[in-house]
Design a protein around this motif. Structure first.
Motif, PDB file in Angstrom:
ATOM      1  N   GLY A 145     -12.680  35.606  28.817  1.00  0.00           N
ATOM      2  CA  GLY A 145     -13.552  36.196  27.796  1.00  0.00           C
ATOM      3  C   GLY A 145     -13.058  37.493  27.198  1.00  0.00           C
ATOM      4  N   ALA A 146     -11.911  37.986  27.642  1.00  0.00           N
ATOM      5  CA  ALA A 146     -11.364  39.193  27.008  1.00  0.00           C
ATOM      6  C   ALA A 146     -10.773  38.814  25.660  1.00  0.00           C
ATOM      7  N   MET A 163     -11.302  40.511  37.775  1.00  0.00           N
ATOM      8  CA  MET A 163     -12.467  40.658  36.908  1.00  0.00           C
ATOM      9  C   MET A 163     -12.038  41.156  35.546  1.00  0.00           C
ATOM     10  N   VAL A 164     -12.698  40.636  34.580  1.00  0.00           N
ATOM     11  CA  VAL A 164     -12.259  40.871  33.211  1.00  0.00           C
ATOM     12  C   VAL A 164     -13.438  41.361  32.390  1.00  0.00           C
ATOM     13  N   THR A 165     -13.174  42.290  31.526  1.00  0.00           N
ATOM     14  CA  THR A 165     -14.243  42.783  30.661  1.00  0.00           C
ATOM     15  C   THR A 165     -14.670  41.665  29.725  1.00  0.00           C
ATOM     16  N   PRO A 166     -15.885  41.220  29.793  1.00  0.00           N
ATOM     17  CA  PRO A 166     -16.267  40.035  29.011  1.00  0.00           C
ATOM     18  C   PRO A 166     -16.427  40.312  27.522  1.00  0.00           C
ATOM     19  N   THR A 167     -16.856  41.472  27.167  1.00  0.00           N
ATOM     20  CA  THR A 167     -17.016  41.762  25.742  1.00  0.00           C
ATOM     21  C   THR A 167     -16.324  43.070  25.430  1.00  0.00           C
ATOM     22  N   ARG A 168     -16.120  43.275  24.154  1.00  0.00           N
ATOM     23  CA  ARG A 168     -15.481  44.503  23.702  1.00  0.00           C
ATOM     24  C   ARG A 168     -16.394  45.681  24.047  1.00  0.00           C
TER      25      ARG A 168
END
Lengths: 397, 441
Positions: free
Chosen positions: B61-62, B1-6
């Protein structure tokens, strides 16, 4: 005399090549650099043109100093490559205006001609990308005439004989590069050594010492591995080993040089003559290799030749890119006391180079002499700029 | 899982303990398709024609951000022409591998366009690493060795260097006329016209060190070949005034921008000793190795070298010859964070301090603040207060701001800063994007 326009010319078929034309008083000076052409082009229009337009092209020394920027000096990066192309064109203009060949401007010929050696590349070697490794060797599926890279790997005897048949007395090959890619240059196994030594061994078996063999290592190795390579080559007496380690580390080059009896040639990727002062002062090389289209142009290449001359160290002008670099190298070699051999790529010289410029010199009895006309003595083919796949960008007054 | 937005910046905690970062995933995502580089965007702004900003995005999306300065069109061309074909489709987090592989056949030794472009990319990849893990950069590097670092103020004005080209000396006096009446921090004009007042003002704000370059004008008039007695006296005047006004409460750093030649610089160094400046920065160009070693041996004042270097080999030469007292690195010129930390380690092995240059841009400042709290041998952090309170705020949010003469690193993931909303859509923005679906690669 006033510079009125600077043109950069890129060719779809030769994406690494950047040709430059500097216009002044109805004269056109020609220059060239190689690798990363898009960035060098952007640099020329972004940073060089605003400074240079309207200035007298003949003040090459001043322009070379002023174009040495706040960052990007003492390296063959984008800026130095762009400056190299510009500087070449300014010398060409100054020569044309004076009616004097570049050789004459450099002090006149000091030799009656220099024997050439052949860099055993094929017609498409390093043509497409900026990689200098097997991914960019460009060997065609059905090798044509002068596919000398494929030949040094698989038919070294025939290649040596073919070169000798043209009175070419030297050949440069790079059979160690695949092993460097495997280990990032950190180690080489005995098996890899045996395989890479094979071409020079076979050349010696076929023609003995009749041909000089230079081994190019492209700066890919650690000191430890380069030393193993140098020692493995000793029985076959190569003329030199070139760029065993990345050449900006002069102490490392000196380590390799101290470990072997084979002479070390180094330098083509260095920018600025100051790099060569350090290279030679620190004992990094027996032969200083300099590329006029990377080091900073004729102005810097001449300084390198002077440094080498002063130390009685051989200088050799790297010539494995475009036709303008080839011709400028011939002038520099003709005027350099310690130049002893001139690199050519016969696959380029007898091939695509002639498609781009006119009046390219011929090979006579294993030697090439510079053109005798004013300046560089060559010009782009008259129709080049209107050919398909050719794009021109201009900055003008 | 990846942080989609800053993620949003976390509030700075009161204690020095590691904060709980709100967006940190429970398990760090395994490497996979999500972390493949899918887009590289570059931004130039007409308001800041010497800058290039970079954003690297992954399929998941990172994103990570980087920056470099000088010759931005050449760097932009390099990134899209040479970096993009290599990096697109690759695992974003193999940062060291990318640093090695992007070191090209040419342009590896010095801060040319290739190295500047690689610097911006490397910083962006480290930032991306932070976004993906939810950790601030200093933590990724091995954690803090101090909570905050002492700063010095580089006495440039608001627009110093904002409009110059990379060709040489224009860097030096540029922006002087533009800065007056823009606000309280017209520090370049003040350094020349009223250095005593400037020193008092800085002390009042907590700054106990200042960098000035009063010798540049004399250098430009002779190409650095000589300095007259009158010119020497005039250039020393700001030091005399500062010492008279505030004594030794203010440390003075002198920058010469590499403009001088031998032996004029020797004359200058000798004349400076009685004013006890903390260092002499770039007294000559850094490639004058032997003369720099001679200068270092001829003066009690340490030499600081050099923001415009990149290759660790050149740093090693200067250190081995005792030519440098304070190595300086610039993360947006030297090759990025990967290279800066190696150079800092080399300096540490020579028992030398290191300082991170920041007269470059907002992201360089953010990155430098993390190195300043992480590097064991860091000494000082350069800041330009006119910029931190000025145009840097137009570019990003979340910048660290010095207080009481100290700067800390942001606690938010990665560099800890975000683009100012709308930045990339501004009417003066030139955006170029390379994507994995580009038919060229």
């Amino acid at each position: 005399m006033k510079i009125s326009a600077i043109e950069t010319i890129r060719l779809e078929d030769y994406p690494n090549l950047l040709l430059v034309q500097v216009h002044s008083d109805d004269l056109v000076g020609l220059g060239e650099t190689f690798f990363g052409a898009a960035a060098a082009e952007a640099y020329i229009h972004e940073s060089v043109a605003p400074y240079l337009l309207g200035k007298d092209p003949r003040r090459m020394e001043v322009h070379a100093r002023r174009l040495n920027g706040y960052v990007g000096f003492r390296t063959a990066g984008v800026e130095t490559r762009g400056n190299s192309a510009i500087d070449m064109a300014l010398w060409d203009l100054a020569g044309q205006k004076a009616g004097s060949s570049l050789t004459a401007m450099l002090g006149g010929p000091v030799n009656g001609g220099i024997p050439v050696y052949n860099t055993c590349a094929g017609p498409s070697y390093v043509r497409k990308t900026v990689e200098v490794n097997p991914s960019n060797w460009g060997i065609e599926e059905t090798p044509g005439e002068y596919e000398d890279l494929d030949a040094f790997l698989h038919r070294p005897e025939a290649l040596a004989k073919s070169l000798l048949g043209q009175s070419i007395g030297g050949m440069k090959i790079w059979p160690f590069d695949p092993a460097a890619v495997r280990s990032s240059g950190q180690e080489i196994t005995p098996q890899e050594l045996d395989k890479a030594v094979e071409p020079i061994k076979r050349v010696r078996e076929a023609v003995g010492m009749d041909i000089d063999v230079m081994i190019e290592l492209h700066g890919l190795w650690s000191v430890t591995a380069a030393t193993l390579i140098a020692r493995a080559l000793e029985p076959y007496a190569p003329k030199w080993i070139e760029d065993p380690t990345r050449v900006h580390d002069f102490a490392a080059l000196n380590d390799v040089r101290s470990s072997t009896e084979v002479p070390i040639a180094a330098g083509e990727t260095l920018g600025g003559s100051g790099s060569y002062r350090s290279l030679l002062d620190e004992g990094g090389a027996d032969v200083a290799i300099v590329d006029v289209s990377w080091v900073g142009g004729v102005t810097e290449a001449r300084l390198v030749a002077d440094l080498a001359n002063e130390r009685s160290v051989q200088v050799a002008f790297h010539n494995c890119s475009g036709p303008v670099t080839f011709v400028a190298s011939l002038h520099l070699a003709a005027a350099s006391r310690t130049a002893a051999t001139q690199e050519i790529v016969r696959a380029f010289m007898f091939g695509w180079h002639r498609d781009l410029v006119d009046d390219l010199p011929e090979l006579h009895d294993g030697q090439v002499r510079p053109p005798t006309g004013p300046g560089l003595g060559v010009a782009l083919q008259a129709d080049l700029l209107t050919r398909p796949g050719v794009s021109v960008r201009q900055s003008a007054l | 899982m990846v942080t989609p937005t800053r993620p949003e910046a976390a509030t700075r905690p009161e204690t020095a303990a590691l904060p709980e970062t709100p967006t940190r995933p429970e398990v760090i995502a395994p490497l996979g398709e999500d972390l493949v580089v899918s887009s590289i965007r570059t931004l130039r702004l007409e308001s800041d024609p010497t800058y290039l900003w970079v954003e690297v995005r992954t399929a998941g999306g990172a994103s990570g951000v980087g920056e470099t300065v000088l010759g931005p069109e050449a760097v932009e061309a390099y990134i899209h022409d040479s970096v993009a074909p290599y990096l697109l489709g690759k695992d974003a987090l193999r940062i060291e591998g990318h640093a090695q592989n992007l070191r090209g056949y040419l342009g590896y030794d010095g801060s040319g366009a290739e190295t500047r472009g690689n610097s911006a990319i490397d910083v962006a990849l480290w930032d991306l690493f932070g976004q993906v893990t939810g950790l601030p950069l200093y933590q990724l590097l091995g954690g803090r060795v101090r909570d905050a670092m002492r700063v010095y103020n580089t006495c440039a004005g608001y627009d110093f260097g904002r409009n110059v080209t990379l060709l040489g000396a224009g860097v030096v006096a540029a922006g002087l006329d533009d800065d007056r009446a823009k606000g309280p921090y017209d520090d370049l004009a003040a350094a020349i016209e009223r250095p005593d007042e400037l020193a008092r003002d800085l002390l009042a704000e907590g700054y106990s060190a200042m960098k000035i370059w009063p010798f540049d004008e004399a250098a430009l008039s002779t190409d650095g070949r000589s300095i007259s007695a009158a010119a020497l006296r005039e250039a020393l005047e700001p030091l005399r005034k500062i010492r008279t006004a505030v004594g030794s409460r203010m440390d003075i750093l002198l920058d010469f921008h590499g403009l001088w030649q031998w032996p004029a610089i020797l004359t200058i160094a000798q004349a400076l000793e009685e004013y006890q400046p903390l260092w002499l920065e770039d007294p000559m160009r850094w490639d004058s190795t032997d003369q720099l070693a001679r200068l270092a041996a001829s003066t009690r004042l340490p030499l600081a070298l050099s923001e415009s270097m990149s290759s660790i080999v050149r740093y090693r030469e200067l250190m081995e010859r005792h030519a440098v007292g304070v190595p300086i690195v610039d993360v947006s010129w030297c090759g990025g964070i990967s290279e800066a930390r190696k150079i800092a380690s080399l300096a540490a092995s020579h028992q030398l301090p290191v300082t991170v240059h920041e007269c470059t841009g907002p992201l360089a400042l953010a990155a430098a603040s993390h190195l300043a709290v992480h590097l064991p041998n860091a000494m000082f952090q350069e800041v330009v207060r006119a910029r931190i309170h000025g145009w840097y705020q137009e570019i990003v949010e979340g910048l660290p701001v010095p207080a009481d003469g100290l700067i800390s690193a942001p606690e938010a993931p990665g560099l800890g800063v975000r683009w100012r909303p709308g930045l990339w859509e501004r009417s003066d923005a030139h955006v170029q994007e390379s994507t994995a679906s580009d038919p060229r690669w």
